[in-house]
Design a protein around this motif. Structure first.
Motif, PDB file in Angstrom:
ATOM      1  N   CYS A 302      47.978  40.486  39.861  1.00 46.00           N
ATOM      2  CA  CYS A 302      48.809  39.768  40.829  1.00 46.00           C
ATOM      3  C   CYS A 302      48.013  39.381  42.079  1.00 46.00           C
ATOM      4  O   CYS A 302      48.551  39.362  43.200  1.00 46.00           O
ATOM      5  CB  CYS A 302      50.045  40.598  41.216  1.00 46.00           C
ATOM      6  N   THR A 303      46.744  39.075  41.869  1.00 43.57           N
ATOM      7  CA  THR A 303      45.879  38.594  42.949  1.00 43.57           C
ATOM      8  C   THR A 303      45.765  37.085  42.801  1.00 43.57           C
ATOM      9  O   THR A 303      45.172  36.586  41.829  1.00 43.57           O
ATOM     10  CB  THR A 303      44.493  39.237  42.880  1.00 43.57           C
ATOM     11  N   ALA A 304      46.303  36.346  43.777  1.00 45.32           N
ATOM     12  CA  ALA A 304      46.381  34.891  43.667  1.00 45.32           C
ATOM     13  C   ALA A 304      45.002  34.246  43.567  1.00 45.32           C
ATOM     14  O   ALA A 304      44.793  33.322  42.773  1.00 45.32           O
ATOM     15  CB  ALA A 304      47.151  34.320  44.858  1.00 45.32           C
ATOM     16  N   ALA A 305      44.043  34.713  44.365  1.00 41.11           N
ATOM     17  CA  ALA A 305      42.709  34.102  44.366  1.00 41.11           C
ATOM     18  C   ALA A 305      42.029  34.257  43.006  1.00 41.11           C
ATOM     19  O   ALA A 305      41.418  33.307  42.491  1.00 41.11           O
ATOM     20  CB  ALA A 305      41.858  34.725  45.463  1.00 41.11           C
ATOM     21  N   ALA A 307      43.560  34.803  40.072  1.00 40.19           N
ATOM     22  CA  ALA A 307      44.304  34.027  39.079  1.00 40.19           C
ATOM     23  C   ALA A 307      43.941  32.552  39.183  1.00 40.19           C
ATOM     24  O   ALA A 307      43.774  31.866  38.164  1.00 40.19           O
ATOM     25  CB  ALA A 307      45.800  34.225  39.276  1.00 40.19           C
ATOM     26  N   ALA A 308      43.800  32.046  40.410  1.00 37.30           N
ATOM     27  CA  ALA A 308      43.420  30.645  40.602  1.00 37.30           C
ATOM     28  C   ALA A 308      42.037  30.379  40.013  1.00 37.30           C
ATOM     29  O   ALA A 308      41.795  29.341  39.387  1.00 37.30           O
ATOM     30  CB  ALA A 308      43.452  30.299  42.087  1.00 37.30           C
ATOM     31  N   ARG A 309      41.117  31.320  40.203  1.00 38.57           N
ATOM     32  CA  ARG A 309      39.769  31.157  39.664  1.00 38.57           C
ATOM     33  C   ARG A 309      39.809  31.085  38.139  1.00 38.57           C
ATOM     34  O   ARG A 309      39.132  30.258  37.530  1.00 38.57           O
ATOM     35  CB  ARG A 309      38.883  32.312  40.112  1.00 38.57           C
ATOM     36  N   ARG A 310      40.597  31.941  37.524  1.00 40.17           N
ATOM     37  CA  ARG A 310      40.685  31.948  36.062  1.00 40.17           C
ATOM     38  C   ARG A 310      41.269  30.654  35.517  1.00 40.17           C
ATOM     39  O   ARG A 310      40.916  30.220  34.417  1.00 40.17           O
ATOM     40  CB  ARG A 310      41.535  33.133  35.593  1.00 40.17           C
ATOM     41  N   LEU A 311      42.156  30.040  36.283  1.00 35.37           N
ATOM     42  CA  LEU A 311      42.805  28.808  35.833  1.00 35.37           C
ATOM     43  C   LEU A 311      42.089  27.559  36.361  1.00 35.37           C
ATOM     44  O   LEU A 311      42.539  26.445  36.078  1.00 35.37           O
ATOM     45  CB  LEU A 311      44.259  28.789  36.303  1.00 35.37           C
ATOM     46  N   LEU A 318      47.975  27.172  42.816  1.00 36.68           N
ATOM     47  CA  LEU A 318      48.553  28.328  42.131  1.00 36.68           C
ATOM     48  C   LEU A 318      49.833  28.771  42.828  1.00 36.68           C
ATOM     49  O   LEU A 318      50.844  29.060  42.172  1.00 36.68           O
ATOM     50  CB  LEU A 318      47.546  29.476  42.092  1.00 36.68           C
ATOM     51  N   THR A 319      49.795  28.816  44.151  1.00 33.45           N
ATOM     52  CA  THR A 319      50.976  29.244  44.903  1.00 33.45           C
ATOM     53  C   THR A 319      52.150  28.301  44.647  1.00 33.45           C
ATOM     54  O   THR A 319      53.295  28.734  44.510  1.00 33.45           O
ATOM     55  CB  THR A 319      50.657  29.291  46.403  1.00 33.45           C
ATOM     56  N   TYR A 320      51.825  27.012  44.543  1.00 35.34           N
ATOM     57  CA  TYR A 320      52.877  26.027  44.248  1.00 35.34           C
ATOM     58  C   TYR A 320      53.505  26.328  42.880  1.00 35.34           C
ATOM     59  O   TYR A 320      54.739  26.276  42.732  1.00 35.34           O
ATOM     60  CB  TYR A 320      52.297  24.611  44.265  1.00 35.34           C
ATOM     61  N   ARG A 321      52.676  26.627  41.910  1.00 33.74           N
ATOM     62  CA  ARG A 321      53.214  26.927  40.577  1.00 33.74           C
ATOM     63  C   ARG A 321      54.096  28.172  40.591  1.00 33.74           C
ATOM     64  O   ARG A 321      55.155  28.214  39.946  1.00 33.74           O
ATOM     65  CB  ARG A 321      52.076  27.119  39.576  1.00 33.74           C
TER      66      ARG A 321
END
Length: 359
Positions: A302-305, A307-311, A318-321
């Protein structure tokens, strides 16, 4: 060699001295019946477990001691006739010996394959199966675990990959009670349940030899039925890894026990996925992009940064999604109260093949 063994081997020279004597006297070659008799003697010697090397030496010794004398033939022709007879006789004897060995190998392979099929499918009487297992190095009264390696191609017992992995295990662990085999194109290792180092080494060797296979290891189970259970667990784990798109090269059934629990009541899981994630179908592009967003978010702790890197997205995207998921489902991925329900539904979606398949 004992006197009894020497006496036993002498029976395989029956008629040999007479053949040499006639060859020296007449220069003839062996008849068809004489050649077939030498082959039959070779077969009998192989079945009795005698060494071909010692039997060839026995023929050579007999040749020396029985070398014909006082014949009508003389000079080079005499020697050539005798040596030609020796060559024919020993060659026919060796042919029979090798024929019997090939037959024994084929019978052994057939027995081994039948045993493997019965062991992994549990189709035979367990008491009889335990007796047969001793012949192949397994003691079924002990607990065993099964590892299954699935590579980019199908493998059988004669494949170079199979031989390579088997040789590596034998070199490393010697005469431990290990069985390496294949089934349905997969490499299989059966080892005592308390020897996890064997299965770990098998996984490492299989991964290297097959250019990146995936290996699943079932839990140790007791008895012949336990081997079947561990094997089926390993197969289920491979199937689970495929459906969940897990990247780990080595998977242990013991570490994934929660997933069979989640799928035990398929209808309840389908209801959860449909009610929680069903609204994601209304998003632009469908449910799949948002479902992958949730997977990456949960997998990254649940780390946004991360998760964004992976995607390969920006943190803002990512936050928008995540906000869009909240709007559609009413569940906030960042809220601990909602998180468990969402994550369980995401796992269920992958297990059930949703949204690609209707549930």
């Amino acid at each position: 060699m004992t006197d009894q063994q020497a006496e036993d081997q002498e029976t395989y020279l029956d008629g040999y001295a007479g053949i040499l004597a006639e060859a020296a006297a007449t220069g003839r070659r062996l008849t068809r019946d004489e050649l077939e008799e030498r082959r039959r003697l070779g077969e009998r010697a192989a079945e009795a477990g005698h060494s071909l090397r010692s039997l060839v030496r026995l023929h050579l010794d007999a040749t020396r001691t029985s070398w014909p004398a006082g014949t009508t033939a003389s000079g080079t022709g005499f020697a050539d006739s005798v040596l030609a007879a020796v060559t024919q006789a020993v060659d026919a004897f060796a042919e029979g010996y090798e024929r019997a060995q090939r037959l024994a190998v084929r019978q052994e392979e057939a027995a081994r394959r039948e045993f493997i099929d019965d062991l992994l499918y549990g189709r035979s009487d367990l008491g009889r199966l335990a007796e047969r297992a001793e012949r192949f190095g397994l003691v079924l009264s002990r607990a065993h675990a099964v590892a299954v390696a699935e590579g980019p191609e199908a493998y059988d017992d004669t494949a170079p990959v199979t031989r390579l992995v088997e040789t590596a295990l034998i070199s490393r662990f010697g005469d431990r009670r290990i069985l390496i085999t294949t089934k349905n194109g997969q490499l299989i290792c059966i080892a005592p349940g308390d020897q996890d180092d064997v299965l770990a080494f098998f996984a490492k060797q299989a991964y290297a030899a097959t250019d990146g296979s995936r290996v699943a290891i079932g839990r140790p189970q007791t008895g012949a039925g336990g081997v079947v259970h561990s094997y089926e667990e390993a197969l289920s784990t491979l199937e689970l890894a495929e459906r969940l798109e897990l990247d780990e090269p080595v998977l242990r059934a013991a570490d994934l026990l929660v997933y069979p629990v989640l799928t035990r009541d398929r209808q309840a899981m389908a209801d959860l996925v449909g009610s929680v994630l069903g609204p994601l179908r209304g998003a632009r592009g469908g449910a799949e992009p948002l479902l992958r967003t949730l997977e990456a978010y949960f997998d990254s702790g649940c780390t946004a940064a991360e998760a964004a890197r992976r995607l390969t997205l920006s943190v803002r995207a990512l936050t928008y999604r995540l906000d869009r998921i909240h709007q559609l489902t009413g569940a906030n991925p960042a809220d601990p109260v909602h998180r468990y329900t969402l994550q369980t539904a995401v796992i269920g979606a992958r297990l059930l093949g949703w949204p690609a398949q209707e549930i």
